[in-house]
Design an enzyme around this catalytic site. Structure first.
Site, PDB file in Angstrom:
ATOM      1  N   HIS A  46       0.820  -1.234   0.054  1.00 45.55           N
ATOM      2  CA  HIS A  46      -0.179  -0.033   0.070  1.00 45.55           C
ATOM      3  C   HIS A  46       0.729   1.281  -0.242  1.00 45.55           C
ATOM      4  CE1 HIS A  46      -4.064   2.153   1.191  1.00 45.55           C
ATOM      5  NE2 HIS A  46      -4.190   1.504   0.025  1.00 45.55           N
ATOM      6  N   HIS A  84      -2.187   1.792  12.758  1.00 42.19           N
ATOM      7  CA  HIS A  84      -1.816   1.244  11.480  1.00 42.19           C
ATOM      8  C   HIS A  84      -2.191  -0.224  11.287  1.00 42.19           C
ATOM      9  CE1 HIS A  84       0.290   0.230   7.861  1.00 42.19           C
ATOM     10  NE2 HIS A  84       1.506   0.302   8.448  1.00 42.19           N
ATOM     11  N   MET A 132     -11.959   2.239  15.878  1.00 45.22           N
ATOM     12  CA  MET A 132     -10.981   1.487  14.952  1.00 45.22           C
ATOM     13  C   MET A 132     -11.376   0.916  13.894  1.00 45.22           C
ATOM     14  SD  MET A 132      -8.055   2.018  16.426  1.00 45.22           S
ATOM     15  CE  MET A 132      -7.704   3.150  17.695  1.00 45.22           C
ATOM     16  N   HIS A 168      -8.686   7.112   6.982  1.00 46.07           N
ATOM     17  CA  HIS A 168      -7.579   6.674   6.409  1.00 46.07           C
ATOM     18  C   HIS A 168      -6.853   8.134   6.094  1.00 46.07           C
ATOM     19  CE1 HIS A 168      -4.777   5.039   3.392  1.00 46.07           C
ATOM     20  NE2 HIS A 168      -4.961   3.990   4.218  1.00 46.07           N
ATOM     21  N   ASP A 220      -9.060  -2.931   7.584  1.00 44.07           N
ATOM     22  CA  ASP A 220      -8.999  -3.624   8.943  1.00 44.07           C
ATOM     23  C   ASP A 220     -10.293  -4.095   9.511  1.00 44.07           C
ATOM     24  OD1 ASP A 220      -6.184  -3.766   9.118  1.00 44.07           O
ATOM     25  OD2 ASP A 220      -6.045  -1.615   9.485  1.00 44.07           O
TER      26      ASP A 220
HETATM   27  N1  CMC Z   1     -13.021   7.562  14.359  1.00 46.05           N
HETATM   28  C1  CMC Z   1     -13.435   8.763  14.569  1.00 46.05           C
HETATM   29  N2  CMC Z   1     -13.143   9.922  14.259  1.00 46.05           N
HETATM   30  C2  CMC Z   1     -12.123   9.672  13.000  1.00 46.05           C
HETATM   31  C3  CMC Z   1     -11.745   8.676  12.787  1.00 46.05           C
HETATM   32  C4  CMC Z   1     -12.096   7.536  13.518  1.00 46.05           C
HETATM   33  N3  CMC Z   1     -11.658   6.307  13.156  1.00 46.05           N
HETATM   34  N4  CMC Z   1     -10.651   8.733  11.885  1.00 46.05           N
HETATM   35  C5  CMC Z   1     -10.630  10.341  11.719  1.00 46.05           C
HETATM   36  N5  CMC Z   1     -11.380  10.663  12.537  1.00 46.05           N
HETATM   37  C6  CMC Z   1     -11.700  12.236  12.672  1.00 46.05           C
HETATM   38  C7  CMC Z   1     -10.633  12.744  13.344  1.00 46.05           C
HETATM   39  O1  CMC Z   1     -10.929  12.749  14.721  1.00 46.05           O
HETATM   40  C8  CMC Z   1     -10.540  14.259  12.955  1.00 46.05           C
HETATM   41  O2  CMC Z   1     -11.533  14.813  13.159  1.00 46.05           O
HETATM   42  P1  CMC Z   1     -11.368  16.473  13.469  1.00 46.05           P
HETATM   43  O3  CMC Z   1     -11.053  17.134  12.398  1.00 46.05           O
HETATM   44  O4  CMC Z   1     -12.730  16.962  14.112  1.00 46.05           O
HETATM   45  O5  CMC Z   1     -10.442  16.621  14.689  1.00 46.05           O
HETATM   46  C9  CMC Z   1     -10.714  13.823  11.565  1.00 46.05           C
HETATM   47  O6  CMC Z   1     -11.492  12.837  11.420  1.00 46.05           O
HETATM   48  C10 CMC Z   1      -9.455  13.774  10.666  1.00 46.05           C
HETATM   49  O7  CMC Z   1      -8.839  12.669  10.995  1.00 46.05           O
HETATM   50  P2  CMC Z   1      -7.140  12.669  11.174  1.00 46.05           P
HETATM   51  O8  CMC Z   1      -6.829  11.688  12.272  1.00 46.05           O
HETATM   52  O9  CMC Z   1      -6.716  14.007  11.110  1.00 46.05           O
HETATM   53  O10 CMC Z   1      -6.801  11.940   9.849  1.00 46.05           O
HETATM   54  P3  CMC Z   1      -5.521  11.122   9.966  1.00 46.05           P
HETATM   55  O11 CMC Z   1      -5.308  11.225   8.184  1.00 46.05           O
HETATM   56  O12 CMC Z   1      -4.369  11.856  10.348  1.00 46.05           O
HETATM   57  O13 CMC Z   1      -5.783   9.828  10.163  1.00 46.05           O
HETATM   58  C11 CMC Z   1      -6.116   7.594  10.810  1.00 46.05           C
HETATM   59  C12 CMC Z   1      -5.938   8.482   9.469  1.00 46.05           C
HETATM   60  C13 CMC Z   1      -5.995   6.152  10.104  1.00 46.05           C
HETATM   61  C14 CMC Z   1      -4.812   7.735  11.792  1.00 46.05           C
HETATM   62  C15 CMC Z   1      -7.508   7.699  11.571  1.00 46.05           C
HETATM   63  O14 CMC Z   1      -8.472   7.780  10.604  1.00 46.05           O
HETATM   64  C16 CMC Z   1      -7.619   6.817  12.587  1.00 46.05           C
HETATM   65  O15 CMC Z   1      -7.107   7.003  13.719  1.00 46.05           O
HETATM   66  N6  CMC Z   1      -8.385   5.833  12.401  1.00 46.05           N
HETATM   67  C17 CMC Z   1      -8.548   4.614  13.378  1.00 46.05           C
HETATM   68  C18 CMC Z   1      -7.399   3.627  13.328  1.00 46.05           C
HETATM   69  C19 CMC Z   1      -7.361   2.857  11.965  1.00 46.05           C
HETATM   70  O16 CMC Z   1      -8.426   2.255  11.692  1.00 46.05           O
HETATM   71  N7  CMC Z   1      -6.218   2.598  11.253  1.00 46.05           N
HETATM   72  C20 CMC Z   1      -5.937   1.733  10.208  1.00 46.05           C
HETATM   73  C21 CMC Z   1      -5.640   2.726   9.097  1.00 46.05           C
HETATM   74  S1  CMC Z   1      -5.797   1.968   7.462  1.00 46.05           S
HETATM   75  C22 CMC Z   1      -5.360   0.459   7.340  1.00 46.05           C
HETATM   76  C23 CMC Z   1      -3.803   0.192   8.018  1.00 46.05           C
HETATM   77  O17 CMC Z   1      -2.823   1.019   8.008  1.00 46.05           O
HETATM   78  O18 CMC Z   1      -3.794  -0.877   8.453  1.00 46.05           O
END
Ligand code: CMC
Length: 374
Positions: free
Chosen positions: A186, A221, A256, A260, A311
């Site tokens: 990816h 991740h 979780m 993305h 995931d």
């Molecule tokens: N649940 C609730 N709110 C979320 C989530 C979520 N899973 N993901 C993003 N947001 C919100 C976040 O709180 C933020 O809101 P605000 O602008 O009000 O502060 C907004 O959406 C933008 O999120 P971000 O954290 O700035 O986005 P990012 O690109 O930095 O983060 C991420 C991406 C994957 C770290 C995040 O979406 C996350 O923590 N997801 C949950 C963990 C997860 O499922 N990870 C797997 C990623 S993909 C496959 C892999 O790599 O394994």
């Protein structure tokens, strides 16, 4: 030189790659130019592993040779088997994976040779041995006899066999194979970037993969697939799902398996994995997690416009297949070794030391006061 900070390297293009292309605008992902969904439909995992590592899909002879090499390299050294038996039973299998590849680096006679040819041989050894090491720990920590790999079984069949002592039916093996294909590569995600960063100092492939595994473990991740299952187990039954997810969002919790960094309107891998999750749920005659899945997804999209990532469906799929929850991310490892390795080899081929800058915000020039005057 600009002082602008791009935290998390958000939106920064740091290098070129020929390995894969993530296209959020058309919700697509290609490996070496082939759509991942198409590969899932027409290939088995070994063909895709070959493609990622070699740049082309194999013909029959090339595939046979590749499979023979992988099967030949499966055997673990006695040292690793004894070490795995001694590891704490409470150790997280991701830490076992990280340690196992590190030990492989101690044993490998070509650790210091970073030529493409030597790296390809080392990749094959790590790729073949990692599932064996993980399955050995899977059984050792339960006090069960370790099962040796079998040469007449495919990569996926052999993993099931070594963990459970039997191979499930073809549909389950296909669903597992599909998950491995979708997890294989990816682009510049955090673990791959870690591997490339380690490689950029001209360190070795075992070190780069060790670092990549540590990076994949994190819940933002690869660790997310385990967290998804913990969440689904907390929700327990479909009737609780609506209330549970709304409360989580009211509390501003991170859910979780959703969101993305690159895909903002849906992860291209999800529809395929969702389909196979459904097939496995049907075969196992257990629709509970599928129902929870749909309710949580609906609320996340309606309330936050945040879509599931890969995931989200893999977590409950692996659960239905019978794997312990803490083995979900290690399964991601056995697949992603292919993507990491292709990137490591690409990095060596056109290396530039990765060394970003930081804007200093600490104390400015201070005089050191002698210890007896402090
Ligand atoms: N649940 C609730 N709110 C979320 C989530 C979520 N899973 N993901 C993003 N947001 C919100 C976040 O709180 C933020 O809101 P605000 O602008 O009000 O502060 C907004 O959406 C933008 O999120 P971000 O954290 O700035 O986005 P990012 O690109 O930095 O983060 C991420 C991406 C994957 C770290 C995040 O979406 C996350 O923590 N997801 C949950 C963990 C997860 O499922 N990870 C797997 C990623 S993909 C496959 C892999 O790599 O394994």
């Amino acid at each position: 030189m600009s002082d602008e900070i791009k935290k998390g390297l958000l939106g920064i293009v740091v290098d070129e790659t020929e390995v894969s292309k993530v296209m959020p605008e058309i919700n697509s992902l290609t490996y070496r130019g082939y759509a991942a969904q198409d590969l899932c439909a027409k290939c088995k995992f070994e063909e895709v592993a070959y493609l990622i590592l070699n740049g082309e899909l194999p013909n029959k002879n090339q595939l046979k040779k590749f499979e023979n090499q992988e099967r030949k390299e499966r055997k673990l050294s006695n040292t690793i088997i004894q070490d795995i038996k001694r590891f704490p039973k409470t150790a997280h299998p991701m830490d076992v994976a990280r340690t196992a590849v590190s030990i492989m680096g101690l044993e490998d006679k070509e650790t210091k040779d970073n030529s493409t040819e030597a790296n390809m041989r080392k990749v094959m050894r790590i790729f073949a041995k990692m599932p064996v090491a993980l399955a050995a720990f899977y059984r050792a920590r339960k006090g069960k006899k370790i099962i040796s790999p079998k040469k007449n079984l495919s990569f996926s069949e052999n993993f099931f066999y070594m963990c459970f002592g039997k191979v499930p039916n073809k549909e389950i093996v296909k669903a597992f194979d599909v998950s491995l294909i979708l997890y294989a590569e990816h682009s510049f995600n955090v673990s791959t970037f870690t591997a490339r960063t380690i490689t950029s100092s001209l360190s070795d492939i075992h070190g780069a993969i060790t670092g990549a595994i540590a990076s994949l473990k994190g819940p933002l991740h690869g660790g997310a697939n385990e967290e998804v299952m913990h969440m689904m187990k907390k929700i327990k039954k479909p009737e609780n799902a609506f209330k549970w997810i709304n409360k989580a969002l009211d509390n501003k919790d991170v859910v979780m398996g959703f969101g993305h960094r690159v895909y903002k309107s849906g992860d291209s891998r999800v529809p395929t994995m969702r389909e196979y999750f459904g097939k496995v749920a049907k075969l196992k005659k257990d629709k509970k997690f599928e129902k929870i899945y749909d309710i949580v997804e609906k609320v996340m999209i309606e309330r936050k416009n945040i879509h599931p990532n890969v995931d989200y469906p893999t977590g409950p799929t692996y659960h239905l297949m019978g794997f312990d929850t803490d083995f979900f991310t290690p399964i991601f490892v056995i697949s992603r070794i292919t993507g990491w390795s292709a990137h490591i080899i690409e990095q060596y081929a056109a290396n530039k030391l990765i060394r970003p800058l930081a804007k200093y915000k600490g104390n400015q020039h201070r005089k050191v006061v002698q210890l007896n005057q402090r």
